[in-house]
Design a protein around this motif. Structure first.
Motif, PDB file in Angstrom:
ATOM      1  N   ASN A  24       0.802  -1.220   0.000  1.00 19.35           N
ATOM      2  CA  ASN A  24       0.000   0.000   0.000  1.00 19.35           C
ATOM      3  C   ASN A  24       0.836   1.272   0.000  1.00 19.35           C
ATOM      4  O   ASN A  24       0.289   2.371  -0.021  1.00 19.35           O
ATOM      5  CB  ASN A  24      -0.950   0.022   1.200  1.00 19.35           C
ATOM      6  N   TYR A  25       2.162   1.136   0.010  1.00 14.33           N
ATOM      7  CA  TYR A  25       3.014   2.325   0.063  1.00 14.33           C
ATOM      8  C   TYR A  25       2.795   3.207  -1.158  1.00 14.33           C
ATOM      9  O   TYR A  25       2.530   4.405  -1.042  1.00 14.33           O
ATOM     10  CB  TYR A  25       4.491   1.932   0.170  1.00 14.33           C
ATOM     11  N   ALA A  26       2.923   2.641  -2.348  1.00 13.45           N
ATOM     12  CA  ALA A  26       2.724   3.423  -3.581  1.00 13.45           C
ATOM     13  C   ALA A  26       2.308   2.497  -4.716  1.00 13.45           C
ATOM     14  O   ALA A  26       3.024   2.369  -5.722  1.00 13.45           O
ATOM     15  CB  ALA A  26       3.997   4.180  -3.940  1.00 13.45           C
ATOM     16  N   PRO A  27       1.163   1.836  -4.591  1.00 17.23           N
ATOM     17  CA  PRO A  27       0.743   0.882  -5.629  1.00 17.23           C
ATOM     18  C   PRO A  27       0.575   1.523  -7.001  1.00 17.23           C
ATOM     19  O   PRO A  27       0.761   0.858  -8.023  1.00 17.23           O
ATOM     20  CB  PRO A  27      -0.586   0.342  -5.093  1.00 17.23           C
ATOM     21  N   GLU A  28       0.259   2.802  -7.024  1.00 20.32           N
ATOM     22  CA  GLU A  28       0.091   3.499  -8.304  1.00 20.32           C
ATOM     23  C   GLU A  28       1.403   3.597  -9.081  1.00 20.32           C
ATOM     24  O   GLU A  28       1.400   3.854 -10.289  1.00 20.32           O
ATOM     25  CB  GLU A  28      -0.489   4.893  -8.081  1.00 20.32           C
ATOM     26  N   ALA A  29       2.534   3.380  -8.407  1.00 20.16           N
ATOM     27  CA  ALA A  29       3.840   3.444  -9.068  1.00 20.16           C
ATOM     28  C   ALA A  29       4.205   2.128  -9.746  1.00 20.16           C
ATOM     29  O   ALA A  29       5.190   2.068 -10.496  1.00 20.16           O
ATOM     30  CB  ALA A  29       4.918   3.811  -8.055  1.00 20.16           C
ATOM     31  N   MET A  30       3.419   1.074  -9.503  1.00 17.16           N
ATOM     32  CA  MET A  30       3.726  -0.224 -10.095  1.00 17.16           C
ATOM     33  C   MET A  30       3.554  -0.196 -11.609  1.00 17.16           C
ATOM     34  O   MET A  30       2.619   0.416 -12.129  1.00 17.16           O
ATOM     35  CB  MET A  30       2.818  -1.303  -9.510  1.00 17.16           C
ATOM     36  N   PRO A  31       4.438  -0.871 -12.337  1.00 18.66           N
ATOM     37  CA  PRO A  31       4.250  -1.035 -13.786  1.00 18.66           C
ATOM     38  C   PRO A  31       3.243  -2.156 -14.023  1.00 18.66           C
ATOM     39  O   PRO A  31       2.761  -2.772 -13.055  1.00 18.66           O
ATOM     40  CB  PRO A  31       5.655  -1.438 -14.244  1.00 18.66           C
ATOM     41  N   PRO A  32       2.886  -2.468 -15.268  1.00 21.96           N
ATOM     42  CA  PRO A  32       2.030  -3.633 -15.512  1.00 21.96           C
ATOM     43  C   PRO A  32       2.594  -4.858 -14.793  1.00 21.96           C
ATOM     44  O   PRO A  32       3.797  -5.126 -14.851  1.00 21.96           O
ATOM     45  CB  PRO A  32       2.095  -3.785 -17.032  1.00 21.96           C
ATOM     46  N   THR A  33       1.716  -5.582 -14.107  1.00 22.90           N
ATOM     47  CA  THR A  33       2.168  -6.634 -13.186  1.00 22.90           C
ATOM     48  C   THR A  33       1.432  -7.946 -13.396  1.00 22.90           C
ATOM     49  O   THR A  33       0.213  -7.951 -13.584  1.00 22.90           O
ATOM     50  CB  THR A  33       1.966  -6.161 -11.723  1.00 22.90           C
ATOM     51  N   TYR A  34       2.173  -9.039 -13.362  1.00 22.90           N
ATOM     52  CA  TYR A  34       1.587 -10.380 -13.395  1.00 22.90           C
ATOM     53  C   TYR A  34       1.873 -11.042 -12.051  1.00 22.90           C
ATOM     54  O   TYR A  34       3.025 -11.098 -11.610  1.00 22.90           O
ATOM     55  CB  TYR A  34       2.184 -11.208 -14.534  1.00 22.90           C
ATOM     56  N   ILE A  35       0.832 -11.516 -11.394  1.00 29.10           N
ATOM     57  CA  ILE A  35       0.945 -12.156 -10.082  1.00 29.10           C
ATOM     58  C   ILE A  35       0.439 -13.588 -10.181  1.00 29.10           C
ATOM     59  O   ILE A  35      -0.630 -13.833 -10.734  1.00 29.10           O
ATOM     60  CB  ILE A  35       0.102 -11.398  -9.029  1.00 29.10           C
ATOM     61  N   TRP A  36       1.214 -14.534  -9.667  1.00 28.24           N
ATOM     62  CA  TRP A  36       0.690 -15.894  -9.586  1.00 28.24           C
ATOM     63  C   TRP A  36       1.043 -16.499  -8.230  1.00 28.24           C
ATOM     64  O   TRP A  36       2.016 -16.112  -7.601  1.00 28.24           O
ATOM     65  CB  TRP A  36       1.157 -16.771 -10.743  1.00 28.24           C
ATOM     66  N   TYR A  37       0.204 -17.421  -7.800  1.00 28.18           N
ATOM     67  CA  TYR A  37       0.350 -18.021  -6.470  1.00 28.18           C
ATOM     68  C   TYR A  37      -0.323 -19.385  -6.470  1.00 28.18           C
ATOM     69  O   TYR A  37      -1.013 -19.774  -7.416  1.00 28.18           O
ATOM     70  CB  TYR A  37      -0.297 -17.126  -5.416  1.00 28.18           C
ATOM     71  N   GLY A  38      -0.117 -20.121  -5.390  1.00 29.71           N
ATOM     72  CA  GLY A  38      -0.807 -21.389  -5.195  1.00 29.71           C
ATOM     73  C   GLY A  38      -1.685 -21.307  -3.961  1.00 29.71           C
ATOM     74  O   GLY A  38      -1.253 -20.787  -2.930  1.00 29.71           O
ATOM     75  N   ASP A  39      -2.924 -21.786  -4.049  1.00 31.19           N
ATOM     76  CA  ASP A  39      -3.830 -21.656  -2.909  1.00 31.19           C
ATOM     77  C   ASP A  39      -3.548 -22.680  -1.805  1.00 31.19           C
ATOM     78  O   ASP A  39      -4.265 -22.732  -0.800  1.00 31.19           O
ATOM     79  CB  ASP A  39      -5.299 -21.717  -3.350  1.00 31.19           C
ATOM     80  N   GLY A  40      -2.477 -23.468  -1.976  1.00 32.20           N
ATOM     81  CA  GLY A  40      -2.034 -24.353  -0.900  1.00 32.20           C
ATOM     82  C   GLY A  40      -0.834 -23.792  -0.154  1.00 32.20           C
ATOM     83  O   GLY A  40      -0.216 -24.485   0.650  1.00 32.20           O
ATOM     84  N   ASP A  41      -0.545 -22.528  -0.406  1.00 25.83           N
ATOM     85  CA  ASP A  41       0.622 -21.870   0.199  1.00 25.83           C
ATOM     86  C   ASP A  41       0.415 -21.709   1.709  1.00 25.83           C
ATOM     87  O   ASP A  41      -0.516 -21.044   2.145  1.00 25.83           O
ATOM     88  CB  ASP A  41       0.827 -20.501  -0.446  1.00 25.83           C
ATOM     89  N   LYS A  42       1.314 -22.288   2.499  1.00 24.81           N
ATOM     90  CA  LYS A  42       1.249 -22.174   3.960  1.00 24.81           C
ATOM     91  C   LYS A  42       2.284 -21.203   4.512  1.00 24.81           C
ATOM     92  O   LYS A  42       2.315 -20.940   5.710  1.00 24.81           O
ATOM     93  CB  LYS A  42       1.467 -23.549   4.604  1.00 24.81           C
ATOM     94  N   SER A  43       3.127 -20.659   3.632  1.00 23.65           N
ATOM     95  CA  SER A  43       4.192 -19.761   4.069  1.00 23.65           C
ATOM     96  C   SER A  43       3.848 -18.289   3.901  1.00 23.65           C
ATOM     97  O   SER A  43       4.345 -17.444   4.638  1.00 23.65           O
ATOM     98  CB  SER A  43       5.481 -20.061   3.289  1.00 23.65           C
ATOM     99  N   VAL A  44       3.002 -17.997   2.923  1.00 22.07           N
ATOM    100  CA  VAL A  44       2.606 -16.613   2.645  1.00 22.07           C
ATOM    101  C   VAL A  44       1.084 -16.546   2.554  1.00 22.07           C
ATOM    102  O   VAL A  44       0.459 -17.408   1.942  1.00 22.07           O
ATOM    103  CB  VAL A  44       3.232 -16.113   1.319  1.00 22.07           C
ATOM    104  N   ASP A  45       0.496 -15.524   3.168  1.00 18.95           N
ATOM    105  CA  ASP A  45      -0.953 -15.336   3.089  1.00 18.95           C
ATOM    106  C   ASP A  45      -1.300 -14.783   1.711  1.00 18.95           C
ATOM    107  O   ASP A  45      -1.288 -13.578   1.478  1.00 18.95           O
ATOM    108  CB  ASP A  45      -1.417 -14.376   4.184  1.00 18.95           C
ATOM    109  N   TYR A  46      -1.596 -15.684   0.788  1.00 16.51           N
ATOM    110  CA  TYR A  46      -1.854 -15.279  -0.595  1.00 16.51           C
ATOM    111  C   TYR A  46      -3.122 -14.441  -0.734  1.00 16.51           C
ATOM    112  O   TYR A  46      -3.254 -13.655  -1.671  1.00 16.51           O
ATOM    113  CB  TYR A  46      -1.938 -16.509  -1.507  1.00 16.51           C
ATOM    114  N   LYS A  47      -4.056 -14.586   0.211  1.00 16.29           N
ATOM    115  CA  LYS A  47      -5.300 -13.814   0.129  1.00 16.29           C
ATOM    116  C   LYS A  47      -5.026 -12.319   0.270  1.00 16.29           C
ATOM    117  O   LYS A  47      -5.753 -11.498  -0.289  1.00 16.29           O
ATOM    118  CB  LYS A  47      -6.285 -14.279   1.196  1.00 16.29           C
ATOM    119  N   VAL A  48      -3.979 -12.005   1.023  1.00 11.36           N
ATOM    120  CA  VAL A  48      -3.572 -10.604   1.175  1.00 11.36           C
ATOM    121  C   VAL A  48      -2.454 -10.257   0.200  1.00 11.36           C
ATOM    122  O   VAL A  48      -2.542  -9.296  -0.564  1.00 11.36           O
ATOM    123  CB  VAL A  48      -3.115 -10.320   2.628  1.00 11.36           C
TER     124      VAL A  48
END
Length: 200
Positions: free
Chosen positions: A136-160
């Motif tokens: 949330n610091y400066a999301p408007e500064a991000m360039p075009p972005t591709y995000i991928w994740y696995g919904d079985g991830d136990k190390s990172v809260d992918y929902k956030v």
């Protein structure tokens, strides 16, 4: 990446947990960000030698490396540390790929990263400092972005860290695509799903 005609570079950045100063070198969190920014500058400055377009430089990061990629995109270059010609060029990437990335340093968001950025319990509860290194610091500064994740991830809260970040990017008008490789965990995308990701 090379097989698809894309030049790829690896950024080896300074990283260690904060420990008592008597136990060894203490890399400040600013060193992590500076190394990421310098990597982009280095590639851009030498683009003609590498035979690449200086206006088509992306950053790609996995897990904690994804946090660095995001931070390099959101944070402007504050100083030319080495006061040289490389440090004078832009450190802003033209695209970003985040792979099961840590993008929020609030407690409980991941089992990694925050210990490398915060000195103490006091810092870990400092909302202003946490926000400075979160998406949330400066999301408007991000360039075009591709995000991928696995919904079985136990190390990172992918929902956030993945879904929440993608929603924020959409909200501020940044082009973003997000994809869930269902059933996979942290850093465990199998061959068939990896092949699917490479087709994008």
């Amino acid at each position: 990446f090379n097989n698809r005609g894309i030049s790829a570079f690896v950024c080896n950045y300074r990283l260690n947990k904060y420990v008592d100063k008597t136990e060894g070198a203490m890399y400040h969190r600013d060193a992590i960000v500076a190394d990421g920014q310098r990597a982009v500058q280095f590639v851009r400055y030498h683009a003609s030698e590498f035979g690449i377009d200086p206006d088509k430089i992306a950053v790609c990061g996995f897990s904690a490396g994804g946090h660095l990629a995001m931070t390099v995109c959101e944070h402007p270059l504050e100083t030319n540390y080495t006061k040289d010609v490389i440090g004078a060029v832009s450190s802003s990437p033209d695209a970003c790929i985040l792979c099961y990335a840590v993008t929020d340093l609030h407690e409980g968001m991941s089992s990694v990263t925050s210990e490398h950025f915060f000195h103490s319990d006091e810092e870990r509860s400092n909302e202003e400092l946490i926000a400075y290194y979160s998406y949330n610091y400066a999301p408007e500064a991000m360039p075009p972005t591709y995000i991928w994740y696995g919904d079985g991830d136990k190390s990172v809260d992918y929902k956030v860290c993945s879904v929440g970040f993608a929603d924020k990017l959409k909200e501020v008008g940044v082009q973003v695509k997000i994809e869930n490789f269902s059933g996979t965990g942290h850093a465990s995308v199998n061959d068939s799903r990896t092949a699917a990701w490479k087709d994008h």
